[in-house]
Design an enzyme around this catalytic site. Structure first.
Site, short mmCIF file in Angstrom:
data_model
loop_
_atom_site.label_atom_id
_atom_site.label_comp_id
_atom_site.label_asym_id
_atom_site.label_seq_id
_atom_site.Cartn_x
_atom_site.Cartn_y
_atom_site.Cartn_z
N ASP A 68 0.84 -1.20 0.00
CA ASP A 68 0.00 0.00 0.00
C ASP A 68 0.88 1.26 0.00
O ASP A 68 1.67 1.46 0.93
CB ASP A 68 -0.88 -0.07 1.26
CG ASP A 68 -1.98 0.96 1.27
OD1 ASP A 68 -1.94 1.90 0.45
OD2 ASP A 68 -2.89 0.82 2.11
N ASP B 18 -10.62 4.00 -1.43
CA ASP B 18 -11.18 2.97 -0.54
C ASP B 18 -12.69 2.86 -0.68
O ASP B 18 -13.41 3.86 -0.72
CB ASP B 18 -10.84 3.31 0.91
CG ASP B 18 -9.38 3.09 1.22
OD1 ASP B 18 -8.59 2.92 0.26
OD2 ASP B 18 -9.02 3.08 2.41
C1 GLA Z 1 -5.47 2.22 2.74
C2 GLA Z 1 -5.94 1.09 1.85
C3 GLA Z 1 -6.97 0.27 2.59
C4 GLA Z 1 -6.36 -0.28 3.88
C5 GLA Z 1 -5.83 0.88 4.72
C6 GLA Z 1 -5.06 0.39 5.92
O1 GLA Z 1 -6.47 3.14 2.99
O2 GLA Z 1 -6.47 1.58 0.64
O3 GLA Z 1 -7.42 -0.80 1.78
O4 GLA Z 1 -5.33 -1.15 3.56
O5 GLA Z 1 -4.97 1.72 3.96
O6 GLA Z 1 -4.42 1.40 6.62
#
Ligand code: GLA
Length: 487
Positions: free
Chosen positions: A252, A312
């Site tokens: 990520d 997200d």
């Molecule tokens: C980001 C990602 C999510 C999750 C969070 C965790 O927002 O897009 O899917 O993994 O981080 O902190």
């Protein structure tokens, strides 16, 4: 005079430590300069580096406001503070950062500064790891558990998946998202925090249930939740994951933006792609950088088996329909081994109806999206289990031909998607995006079906009928779908 000498007392590097409750802590650094009645400097809270833009007052009672420019908008934070002896007492007034009152103490100059930049490698194609010939299926902790995930919960989830039909329906990856990370030892090896006492033992357990284990990191110094990222430790972390028995890594971007430009993403992802391959263990590589920079074009070259195509998801019709219906344009970029990832499923998280969750599952399956459940599968109503484990729907998602769906018909808020399957059948999804139920009628010809189908199977109602006549008509509930398999 008293005012000036007291004011200079704010100058320095101040550190506030907020425990996470798992042996790790969030560190907030206030790097302040006091000149006359003005406070300048920076506030660094994990991956956030704010510059102070306004201040008022002096050491006994001051406020500071700070901002951080980001490509998708500005983040702001404001604190009120007072100097009490050798401590700075701070309360957040607004914005990002820990909400608790903070007590900051003097830290050595330079502590908490961003690490020095490590040049990314020059770009080259990463060898295909041969994995994910159909879209990956499994479960991930984030949507339901966020930072409350721990070893015991992961074990219970794995046991549930092995016994409730999910594993047998194809959900094999059990993925731990952010907040498992602990500290690095003196040799630089990453250790889990106190919520995960023994990652190797956990992997052994998950494997013993016939499942596979996934883990999470960031190419930056910090993850999104402010835990330890893999920056400068990519090869070492890949070896650690392989030694634990990890089968899937979600990587990520998060804090990587404090070091790298968006245009360097391919090289930065490639570095971990190469590192995972070099371990010799088959590890699915999941890219999470929110769809920036046309990742669907270079994701496979960076070693990605899947890549997020946007921000997200959340458990709402607005989020799921906005993401799902917008993805069809990208569908041609998905192919065996390399998949668009519109984000994890929200099915069963409680803020949508079963009708809406069926639409969610249908959209993802028509798109050949990874099916990564995000609910509490230890404890779900039969209706939710039936949505997640509907084999006929999963068969569309996992179809070997992986042909992209097409939007073949649209009228107002109703639309029909079609996808040719490996055995010559056609999957046809009749969506009603309106909130009221609607009768949808069309001629087979108009949706690209030359001859009246000999068999029509409704994959949610589990009912078949013979085709009759040149037209088809069906009642579709608001926010609902009728998913057909045509022969
Ligand atoms: C980001 C990602 C999510 C999750 C969070 C965790 O927002 O897009 O899917 O993994 O981080 O902190």
């Amino acid at each position: 005079m008293a005012g000036i000498s007291a004011a200079s007392g704010l100058t320095g590097n101040w550190l506030a430590v907020t425990p996470n409750g798992d042996g790790t802590a969030q560190r907030t650094y206030f790097h302040l300069q006091q000149q006359g009645g003005r406070i300048t400097g920076t506030i660094r809270w994990t991956l956030h580096l704010f510059s102070i833009t306004a201040s008022a007052g002096g050491p006994e009672n001051f406020t500071i406001a700070a901002a951080m420019p980001l490509s998708w908008g500005e983040r702001r934070v404001a604190y009120r503070g007072t100097l009490a002896g050798d401590e700075l007492h701070l309360t957040k007034i607004s914005g990002f950062g820990p909400d608790l009152p903070l007590i900051a103490r003097r830290a050595p100059p330079g502590e908490g500064d961003l690490p020095a930049r490590i040049e990314p490698p020059s770009v080259h194609p990463v060898r295909d790891n041969g994995l994910a010939r159909t879209p990956p299926m499994g479960w991930n902790s984030w949507n339901k558990f966020a930072n409350r995930i721990d070893d015991a919960t992961v074990r219970e989830i794995a046991a549930a998946m092995a016994s409730n039909g999910m594993r047998d329906a194809g959900y094999v990856y059990v993925n731990i998202d952010d907040t498992w990370e602990g500290e690095r030892d003196s040799g630089g090896s990453i250790h889990p925090n106190s919520k995960f006492p023994d990652m190797k033992a956990l992997a052994d357990y998950v494997h013993s249930e016939g499942l596979k284990l996934g883990i999470y990191s960031s190419p930056g110094p910090d993850t999104c939740e402010g835990y330890e990222g893999s920056y400068g430790h990519e090869e070492q972390d890949a070896r650690t994951y392989a030694a634990w028995g990890v089968d899937y890594v979600k990587y990520d971007w998060c804090g990587a933006f404090t070091v790298y430009k968006d245009s360097e993403m391919q090289a930065v992802y490639q570095k971990m792609g190469d590192a995972l391959l070099a371990t010799g263990r088959p590890i699915v590589f999941s890219l999470c950088q929110y769809g920036v920079g046309g990742v669907w074009k270079w994701g496979p070259e960076a070693g990605g088996n899947l890549w997020r195509t946007g921000g997200d998801i959340s458990d709402s019709w607005d989020s799921v329909s906005r993401i799902g219906f917008a993805q069809i344009e990208l569908a041609p970029y998905s192919r065996p081994g390399h998949w668009n990832d519109p984000d994890m499923l929200e099915v069963g998280n409680g803020h949508m109806t079963d009708v809406e969750y069926r639409t969610h599952m249908t959209l993802w399956s028509m798109l050949a999206a990874p099916l990564i459940a995000g609910n509490d599968v230890r404890n779900m109503p039969a209706s939710i289990r039936d949505i997640l484990t509907n084999r006929d729907v999963i068969a569309i998602d996992q179809d070997q031909a992986a042909r992209p769906p097409k939007r073949v018909w649209r009228s107002g808020r109703q639309e029909v998607w079609s996808r040719e399957l490996a055995d010559g059948d056609v999957a046809l999804a009749v969506f009603n995006r309106a909130s009221e139920s609607a009768r949808v009628a069309f001629a087979w010809k108009r949706v690209g079906i030359a001859k009246t189908p000999s068999q029509i199977r409704d994959l949610w109602r589990h009912a078949g009928q013979n085709g009759s006549g040149p037209e088809y008509s069906v009642e579709v509930p608001g926010h609902g779908v009728v998913l057909l398999r045509l022969r």
